[in-house]
Write an enzyme that holds these catalytic residues in place. Sequence first.
Site, short mmCIF file in Angstrom:
data_model
loop_
_atom_site.label_atom_id
_atom_site.label_comp_id
_atom_site.label_asym_id
_atom_site.label_seq_id
_atom_site.Cartn_x
_atom_site.Cartn_y
_atom_site.Cartn_z
N ASP A 101 0.85 -1.18 0.00
CA ASP A 101 0.00 0.00 0.00
C ASP A 101 0.89 1.23 0.00
O ASP A 101 2.09 1.15 0.28
CB ASP A 101 -0.93 0.01 1.22
N ASP A 105 -1.44 4.92 7.52
CA ASP A 105 -1.92 6.06 8.29
C ASP A 105 -2.51 5.58 9.60
O ASP A 105 -1.95 5.79 10.67
CB ASP A 105 -2.94 6.83 7.44
N ARG A 107 -3.49 2.20 9.98
CA ARG A 107 -3.24 0.75 9.93
C ARG A 107 -4.54 -0.06 9.83
O ARG A 107 -4.52 -1.28 9.78
CB ARG A 107 -2.41 0.28 11.12
N THR A 109 -6.71 -0.36 7.28
CA THR A 109 -6.81 -1.08 6.01
C THR A 109 -5.82 -2.24 5.97
O THR A 109 -6.17 -3.33 5.52
CB THR A 109 -6.56 -0.12 4.83
N TRP A 159 -1.15 15.25 5.38
CA TRP A 159 -1.84 14.65 4.24
C TRP A 159 -0.82 14.48 3.12
O TRP A 159 -0.09 15.41 2.79
CB TRP A 159 -3.00 15.52 3.77
#
Length: 182
Positions: A101, A105, A107, A109, A159
């Site tokens: 991935d 960010d 974790r 997902t 971001w």
Amino acid sequence: MATGKQHYSYNHIHNLIAHSVPEFAHAPDVLVAISGGGLIPARILRTLLKKRFGVTVPIRVVGLQLYDDDAEEISAEGVKRTQWPSAHEWGLSIKNALIVDEVDDTRTTLQYAYEHLRKDLAQDVTISVFVVHDKKKKKRGELPSDVRYIAAAHVDDLWIAYPWDAIDIDDHEKRAAEQGLA
């Protein structure tokens, strides 16, 4: 999350991934790209692993989405599964799978992908994780302590704007250059 965006160029990301390849002792049997962010890093990694190990590693795509990209925030529904290979698509000869991935960010997902792969693959399959960017922050999700985890870079909690999400690639690349991330 801190304010501001970090714009990374394709070249910068490619170089981060290339510098991570020496951390691999062997090529995995399959790259499991989390779409959409893990697709391009998986493809770059596949080329670099082929050069190092002399094998072409197949890429399987799992569709998982946590963020609402338009709002740049986590979706209220949590991880949304949009695509997942059927049992026969995984193949029987997998001994080492690598989840890929772009960013770790929360974790969430990665945890979802790991847990569902663990259910689909044989129990003796080793599942590892590779991310381009690991945000330096407390995570919501967890991975088992024995999971090999490779991050090309550890970054602040800003971001991240990736070039594959850009509408105006010239503007994106200009911003990446201004931020020293070209």
